[in-house]
Scaffold this motif. Structure first.
Motif, short mmCIF file in Angstrom:
data_model
loop_
_atom_site.label_atom_id
_atom_site.label_comp_id
_atom_site.label_asym_id
_atom_site.label_seq_id
_atom_site.Cartn_x
_atom_site.Cartn_y
_atom_site.Cartn_z
N ALA A 79 -90.13 -37.28 6.55
CA ALA A 79 -91.08 -36.43 7.65
C ALA A 79 -92.46 -36.66 7.28
O ALA A 79 -92.97 -37.17 6.21
CB ALA A 79 -90.52 -35.13 7.13
N PRO A 80 -93.35 -35.90 8.24
CA PRO A 80 -94.77 -36.06 7.94
C PRO A 80 -95.07 -35.22 6.76
O PRO A 80 -94.48 -34.25 6.42
CB PRO A 80 -95.31 -35.59 9.38
N GLY A 81 -96.16 -35.84 6.02
CA GLY A 81 -96.48 -34.97 4.80
C GLY A 81 -96.37 -35.84 3.44
O GLY A 81 -95.35 -36.80 3.33
N ALA A 82 -97.07 -35.72 2.67
CA ALA A 82 -97.13 -36.65 1.44
C ALA A 82 -96.02 -36.37 0.39
O ALA A 82 -95.64 -35.31 0.37
CB ALA A 82 -98.52 -36.60 0.76
N VAL A 83 -95.64 -37.36 -0.52
CA VAL A 83 -94.66 -37.13 -1.65
C VAL A 83 -95.47 -36.19 -2.75
O VAL A 83 -96.67 -36.39 -2.89
CB VAL A 83 -94.21 -38.28 -2.24
N LEU A 84 -94.81 -35.20 -3.05
CA LEU A 84 -95.73 -34.20 -3.89
C LEU A 84 -95.72 -35.03 -5.43
O LEU A 84 -94.67 -35.02 -5.76
CB LEU A 84 -95.26 -32.70 -3.57
N SER A 85 -96.76 -34.84 -5.89
CA SER A 85 -96.90 -35.56 -7.47
C SER A 85 -96.85 -34.48 -8.52
O SER A 85 -97.91 -33.51 -8.32
CB SER A 85 -98.00 -36.35 -7.57
N MET A 86 -95.94 -34.09 -9.32
CA MET A 86 -96.05 -33.27 -10.61
C MET A 86 -95.74 -33.99 -11.79
O MET A 86 -94.99 -34.76 -11.86
CB MET A 86 -95.07 -32.11 -10.15
N HIS A 87 -96.28 -33.41 -12.78
CA HIS A 87 -95.91 -33.88 -14.32
C HIS A 87 -95.71 -32.71 -15.28
O HIS A 87 -96.22 -31.61 -14.97
CB HIS A 87 -97.14 -34.86 -14.44
#
Length: 243
Positions: A79-87
């Motif tokens: 879908a439109p939108g970036a992959v969310l990056s978390m750590h």
């Protein structure tokens, strides 16, 4: 009765588990159908076009066919939108959010407001330096959407919270007056409760009290089986304390 067909439904992956040799069962939070469990056939095969798409914290558009309670995925795309990056703690906290949805929601119970709350929580966790404030926001919103929100503004008898008094929280009843004495860790000042209602998470005392109250409320609805992600978080904190 013909199988239902759903095309390109906005969705997030909550959980995956292996199913037979090459498939998986995937639990999704969707915009229009609530939590959906589906079989992703052949998804583990090296040549599957969808092999790398069904990942947590990635906005998706998913199509499926079938009847409740277990449907079959027919297509998936980004879908439109970036992959969310978390750590670190933020990533584990995001999995905690997923586990709450798996435990506290029902399949095919449309919750468009909850879908929005979930997406907002992931956005906050991807940007925050620490997960505590985003988690308190999500937990409070989750209880509100499920119709079991905490009545922050008044006690169990409907009397407005007095900032000069002390209260204890009961998941069954709500806030009830108590006496602040040495060793009574359950006693919460009314001013703190009103600050929790306003979500003044920048105050450490407010954040700590909110964690105490929201954990009690959530555990009441979860029952006796503990959350796996919470146990992992506790173990990580113990390890840090021993270093």
């Amino acid at each position: 009765m013909a199988d239902a067909r759903v095309r390109l439904e906005p969705a997030w992956v909550l959980h995956r588990r292996d199913y037979r040799d090459s498939s998986q069962i995937v639990d999704l939070m969707t915009a229009g159908f609530g939590r959906v469990s589906m079989v992703a056939r052949g998804i583990k095969r090296p040549k599957s076009p969808h092999r790398g798409l069904l990942q947590p914290f990635r906005p998706l558009l998913v199509s499926w066919v079938g009847r409740r309670d277990l449907v079959t995925m027919s297509d998936v795309e980004r879908a439109p939108g970036a992959v969310l990056s978390m750590h670190g703690d933020n990533l584990l906290s995001a999995f905690y959010v997923n586990e709450l949805l798996l435990r506290l929601t029902h399949r095919f119970d449309p919750q468009p407001e909850l879908f929005a709350v979930y997406g907002e929580a992931l956005q906050k966790l991807s940007k925050a330096q620490a997960p505590h404030a985003p988690l308190r926001d999500f937990e409070s919103d989750l209880l509100d959407v499920l119709g079991v929100g905490i009545p922050w503004g008044h006690d169990y008898e409907g009397v407005a919270i007095d900032p000069q008094r002390y209260y204890r929280f009961s998941p069954e009843r709500g806030f009830e007056t108590t006496v602040a004495v040495a060793g009574n860790r359950a006693a919460i000042n009314g001013q703190i409760i009103l600050a929790m209602a306003a979500r003044q998470w920048s105050d450490e005392a407010v954040l700590t009290a909110a964690r105490q109250v929201l954990t009690q409320a959530i555990d009441w609805h979860l029952g006796e089986r503990p959350l796996q992600t919470r146990e992992v978080l506790k173990a990580m904190r113990r390890d840090r304390g021993n270093q």
